[in-house]
Design a protein around this motif. Structure first.
Motif, short mmCIF file in Angstrom:
data_model
loop_
_atom_site.label_atom_id
_atom_site.label_comp_id
_atom_site.label_asym_id
_atom_site.label_seq_id
_atom_site.Cartn_x
_atom_site.Cartn_y
_atom_site.Cartn_z
N ARG A 44 0.82 -1.21 0.00
CA ARG A 44 0.00 0.00 0.00
C ARG A 44 0.86 1.27 0.00
NH1 ARG A 44 -5.34 -0.07 1.13
NH2 ARG A 44 -6.27 -2.15 1.37
N GLU A 45 1.89 1.25 0.80
CA GLU A 45 2.76 2.43 0.90
C GLU A 45 3.42 2.74 -0.44
OE1 GLU A 45 6.72 3.93 3.39
OE2 GLU A 45 5.68 2.07 3.96
N LEU A 46 3.87 1.69 -1.12
CA LEU A 46 4.56 1.92 -2.38
C LEU A 46 3.60 2.36 -3.48
CD1 LEU A 46 7.42 1.86 -3.30
CD2 LEU A 46 7.20 -0.56 -3.89
N VAL A 47 2.42 1.73 -3.56
CA VAL A 47 1.43 2.14 -4.55
C VAL A 47 1.01 3.58 -4.30
CG1 VAL A 47 -0.91 1.75 -5.43
CG2 VAL A 47 0.59 -0.20 -4.99
N ALA A 48 0.81 3.94 -3.05
CA ALA A 48 0.40 5.30 -2.71
C ALA A 48 1.47 6.31 -3.09
CB ALA A 48 0.08 5.40 -1.22
N ALA A 49 2.74 5.93 -2.93
CA ALA A 49 3.83 6.85 -3.25
C ALA A 49 3.87 7.18 -4.74
CB ALA A 49 5.17 6.23 -2.82
N TYR A 50 3.40 6.26 -5.56
CA TYR A 50 3.41 6.49 -7.01
C TYR A 50 2.10 7.05 -7.54
CZ TYR A 50 7.87 4.20 -8.13
OH TYR A 50 9.21 3.90 -8.25
N PHE A 51 0.97 6.52 -7.05
CA PHE A 51 -0.30 6.80 -7.71
C PHE A 51 -1.40 7.35 -6.81
CE2 PHE A 51 1.68 3.02 -9.77
CZ PHE A 51 2.06 3.63 -10.95
N GLY A 52 -1.16 7.47 -5.53
CA GLY A 52 -2.20 7.94 -4.64
C GLY A 52 -2.92 6.80 -3.95
N ASP A 53 -4.09 7.07 -3.43
CA ASP A 53 -4.85 6.13 -2.61
C ASP A 53 -5.07 4.81 -3.34
OD1 ASP A 53 -6.53 4.81 -0.92
OD2 ASP A 53 -8.22 6.18 -1.14
N ASP A 61 -6.87 2.20 -2.55
CA ASP A 61 -8.26 1.74 -2.53
C ASP A 61 -9.13 2.45 -3.56
OD1 ASP A 61 -8.08 -0.17 -0.39
OD2 ASP A 61 -7.83 1.52 0.97
N ALA A 62 -8.77 3.67 -3.92
CA ALA A 62 -9.52 4.40 -4.93
C ALA A 62 -9.15 3.96 -6.34
CB ALA A 62 -9.28 5.90 -4.79
N LEU A 63 -8.00 3.31 -6.47
CA LEU A 63 -7.48 2.96 -7.79
C LEU A 63 -7.63 1.49 -8.12
CD1 LEU A 63 -5.85 4.03 -10.27
CD2 LEU A 63 -3.79 3.42 -9.01
N LEU A 64 -7.50 0.64 -7.09
CA LEU A 64 -7.48 -0.80 -7.30
C LEU A 64 -8.63 -1.45 -6.55
CD1 LEU A 64 -3.63 -1.27 -6.89
CD2 LEU A 64 -4.91 -1.35 -9.04
N ALA A 65 -8.89 -2.71 -6.92
CA ALA A 65 -10.01 -3.44 -6.33
C ALA A 65 -9.49 -4.61 -5.50
CB ALA A 65 -10.96 -3.93 -7.42
#
Length: 912
Positions: free
Chosen positions: A215-224, A226-230
């Motif tokens: 989660r931390e790494l995805v958020a660092a690149y693309f934001g939240d 949960d709002a982007l992925l399922a």
């Protein structure tokens, strides 16, 4: 590939006894024990000990040795300037390669030079042009399992294309992997082995799959996230894949050099063995596309291979064209990748399909616009990969000029599209941002034809920076003074042979031959003695030399700094550049489809709401028609009442080509292209299934029949009423009785339980009776003409069943020895009484053969279906009980004795 490539245990045990450099090498091997380490020593990358022997053998280079106070070590090295070709060889052999560069200036080092792994080269994370063999995407995949779902992420590190999805079943994972064909996959500790043999599988640290880290790494690149992925599975897969992509980047910065601050980075090892563990961020990753597999027509690996979309199976050692190749008239690499993606993932949304059709239709009809667009797009560079290199500080000045050259085309493309009618083309025009600020920055800063090397000057334009211009002027005027010095000193000394020269060791000098040494002035200072001459300097020459060297060095340093500032400024606009790249790619793909449609007489398909509807008039195979002087078009009509076609006919008559062309027309239409047909009305298909051809999996322990049954099971488990199924010779890998039983059972199951549009080619002529028993089934056949012992095929499909396969005749034409042909015919005649002296076969069917041109078959495309069914061998209506008795028999379990007894009983009933 070896499980571990780290240092031998004996080396680890005696680490304290090694020289500092060898200790460095083995510590890097331990840190990257899944890779083969290439270790920079001067102008070479070296490998030692066991790794050296592998490199020597695989790369066919000399195995040497290194000797020092601690022992002798096998050694093999490759030149840095040509390292990529050797790395390519190691990748082909199944290795990952960790490249350890010197990250410290040797002149500044007090002991051993610091080295760090600046990149880990793996099949799925290639970014180097020399290693990316094609313009196609090169994906690395990641599979994660969470809460009973599989998360799948795929990334092309060279372009930044990043996709994610999740599915519930392993078979669905395999299907999605078939879409992308990754070169490499990373997996966590609990992931199943679902990858193809040609995909390198890399087990990766389970900690990076953990929810918090991902989660931390995805958020660092693309934001939240949960709002982007399922779901957690997708987040875990994306996070782990980002971690791996960063890991392979290592300490790579500034054209592959060391970080500016000299600090340690990924597995950086200094003379004391200290190591860091930071990863390198990929700033150009700006978009993560989450998709639902149900949004696209699914083509699994089997369908991709049998329909030969991207890879053609070699026949007699020669490979022909693929669908992608015959449709690819793209002008640039961007469009080529986009077109392949459209073919890999045809659409299910009718509005999106119609938008592409509108654009293709407008471009097909407007030759001038289409050709202008194509010509301009030819000047477009692969700016997806360019901006990737820019963002990773690996781009040189020529890359920046290539980016500017591409952006220079954008205004012309916008002007050409100014009068576009369809919404799709107008939207593309709006998305083509000219990026005038980026173009202007590159144009002002970078020379038009800069050198490849960016640290040695000649990169930045004159007039861009006043300080740089002053330094270059000082350097230039100094060299001009030196150029004039030779003539000045000749006049001064009277020595006509006096020369002024320069070399890298001694710098500038005045050379006088020995016979003229008496003429040397007092202010000449001896610098070097040669065999027949002496070299001198003067105080003024030394001063000028120092001035030139200082100006040159300061100018080179300043120029490199200005270049990096320009590159960084462009990198900051990576997202805008990628948006333009996407628009250019889409435009190029549309122009390509329009070009093919115009040049090869394709037509716009239409989609209807009627279930199971396929109405193709004059359909053609888009690949086969290109390879033949003439091609016979054929119609195909399927609907809710007649959706299961049993296709019979001789070998080589065109059954397989016919079935494949139906599938290709369907997927071309849903990809957004026009189709090779006079007209085509279609209902959307959610998936294309194929069971075509014979193959085995010896390594996997599967026979041809087992592979056939496995593929068939996949179809029966996953097909829906909206699918299109192609079946070719089901059950031929076993006995005739078993094969016929399986084929009949499959036919009934697909018809009754699935209800999918189906084309079933078979040599089991008994299967044609399904047209009588199953209301949605009907017969099609391919005709042939026999002239003596020769059979000619007209490749025309007609209604009704064929009565013969003419295998013996085809065998003769293939070159089978005459004795074998004659014996085959004798055995066949013995098995089929009356075959040799009557136009009727033993089962009462009239063969579809016109002897010497005389028509012997009453069937035609216009024959009424009911009449066809009667002619197909239905039981005499006067004896319904007799027909029912025959149909009730289970051929798969009936023994020969039981069959003879049954025949005897039937004869007695007829006599009665």
């Amino acid at each position: 590939m070896d499980a571990a490539l780290g240092p031998p245990e004996k080396m680890a045990d005696r680490a304290d006894d090694l020289t500092p450099m060898m200790r460095q090498y083995f510590e890097l091997c331990s840190a990257y024990d899944d890779s083969l380490v290439l270790f920079q020593v001067g102008d070479f990358y070296e490998a030692f000990c066991d790794a050296a022997e592998r490199v020597s053998r695989l790369c066919e280079i000399t195995l040497t040795k290194r000797e020092d106070s601690t022992g002798t070590y096998p050694m093999a090295g490759v030149p840095i300037d040509n390292a990529e070709s050797y790395i390519d060889t190691l990748l082909d052999a199944g290795y990952r390669v960790a490249v350890a560069d010197q990250v410290q200036d040797p002149e500044e080092a007090t002991g051993v030079v610091d080295r760090a792994v600046t990149r880990v080269v793996t099949p799925g994370t290639l970014t180097e042009d020399e290693l990316l063999r094609t313009d196609d995407n090169n994906f690395v995949a990641c599979l994660a399992l969470a809460d009973g779902e599989y998360g799948l992420a795929v990334l092309d590190v060279s372009t930044g294309d990043f996709y994610a999805t999740s599915v519930a079943r392993e078979s669905a994972v395999v299907d999605e992997l078939g879409r992308f064909s990754p070169a490499e996959a990373i997996v966590g500790p609990d992931a199943p082995d679902l990858f193809a043999d040609d995909c390198m599988v890399t087990p990766y640290d389970g900690a990076v799959f953990a929810d918090d880290h991902a989660r931390e790494l995805v958020a660092a690149y693309f934001g939240d996230p949960d709002a982007l992925l399922a779901g957690d599975a997708e987040i875990s897969a994306c996070g782990a894949l980002l971690d791996y992509a960063e890991y392979t980047r290592g300490a790579e910065t500034d054209d592959g050099a060391a970080p500016d601050d000299g600090g340690a980075s990924a597995a950086s090892v200094d003379g004391d063995g200290a190591a860091g563990d930071d990863h390198g961020r990929l700033d150009y990753l700006n978009h993560l596309t989450r998709y639902d597999p149900r949004e696209y027509l699914l083509l699994d690996r089997v369908a991709l291979e049998s329909l030969e979309l991207f890879d053609r199976r070699a026949v007699h050692g020669r490979a022909g064209a693929t669908l992608a190749e015959v449709l690819d008239e793209t002008a640039c690499a961007l469009g080529g990748r986009e077109l392949k993606d459209w073919l890999r993932r045809p659409l299910l949304d009718r509005d999106r399909i119609a938008a592409r059709h509108d654009a293709v239709g407008e471009l097909t009809g407007d030759v001038r616009t289409r050709e202008r667009l194509h010509d301009d797009l030819r000047d477009v560079y692969d700016i997806e990969r360019l901006i990737s290199r820019v963002s990773r500080a690996r781009a040189n000045a020529r890359d920046l000029r290539s980016l500017k050259a591409t952006l220079d085309v954008v205004p012309e493309l916008r002007e050409t599209l100014a009068d576009a009618d369809c919404e799709k083309l107008r939207a593309l025009r709006d998305r083509l941002d000219p990026l005038e600020d980026v173009r202007d920055r590159i144009g002002r800063a970078i020379r038009e034809e800069p050198p490849i090397e960016v640290t040695e000057g000649g990169v930045v334009r004159e007039g861009y920076d006043a300080d740089l211009d002053d330094l270059r002027e000082t350097e230039r005027s100094g060299k001009q003074w030196i150029d004039a010095l030779e003539e000045t000193e000749r006049e001064r000394t009277g020595v006509d042979s006096l020369k002024v020269g320069h070399n890298s060791v001694h710098g500038y000098y005045i050379e006088v031959t020995d016979p003229n040494l008496d003429a040397v002035p007092e202010d000449y200072e001896r610098r070097q003695t040669l065999k027949n001459s002496e070299r001198f300097v003067t105080p003024e020459l030394k001063a000028r030399e120092d001035e030139i060297i200082q100006a040159e060095q300061r100018a080179d340093d300043l120029e490199y700094r200005l270049f990096r500032e320009t590159r960084d400024a462009v990198a900051a606009e990576a997202e805008r550049v990628q948006a333009v790249a996407e628009a250019l790619a889409e435009l190029d793909a549309l122009v390509s489809l329009a070009t093919v449609a115009a040049e090869h007489d394709y037509t716009r398909p239409s989609f209807v709401d009627a279930p199971k509807h396929v109405d193709i008039r004059g359909g053609r195979h888009p690949v086969v028609e290109r390879t033949q002087e003439s091609f016979v078009p054929n119609d195909t009509r399927l609907d809710a009442d007649r959706f299961f076609a049993v296709v019979t006919g001789p070998n080589m008559s065109g059954k397989s080509t016919y079935m494949r062309q139906v599938a290709l027309i369907q997927l071309m239409a849903q990809a957004g292209g026009f189709v090779p047909a006079a007209d085509a009305d279609l209902a959307l298909v959610d998936r294309v299934f194929t069971r075509v051809g014979a193959s085995d999996d010896i390594a996997g322990g599967k026979s041809t029949f087992m592979v056939e049954m496995t593929e068939l099971a996949t179809i029966l488990d996953n097909a829906t009423e909206r699918s299109l199924i192609l079946l070719d010779e089901v059950g031929r890998g076993t006995s005739t009785a078993d094969g016929l039983a399986i084929a009949r059972a499959v036919t009934e199951y697909v018809h009754d339980e699935i209800g999918a549009r189906t084309l079933f080619a078979t040599h089991h002529h008994e299967l044609t009776e399904t047209a009588v028993d199953l209301p949605g089934a009907f017969n099609l056949h391919f005709t042939a003409e026999q002239r003596g012992e020769r059979v000619d095929f007209d490749h025309e499909v007609r209604s009704g069943p064929a009565a013969a396969s003419y295998g013996v005749e085809v065998a003769r034409e293939a070159g089978i020895p005459e004795a074998v042909v004659e014996r085959s015919r004798a055995l066949l005649d013995a098995d089929e009484p009356g075959r040799g002296d009557s136009d009727e076969t033993a089962n009462g069917h009239r063969p579809d053969v016109r002897s010497n041109g005389a028509t012997a078959d009453g069937d035609s495309a216009a024959t009424d279906d009911a009449a066809d069914d009667t002619a197909d061998g239905a039981a005499d209506s006067t004896d319904v009980d007799l027909a029912a008795t025959i149909r009730a028999q289970n051929l798969a379990t009936t023994t020969p004795i039981e069959a003879l007894q049954l025949l005897h009983d039937l004869q007695e009933r007829l006599d009665d």
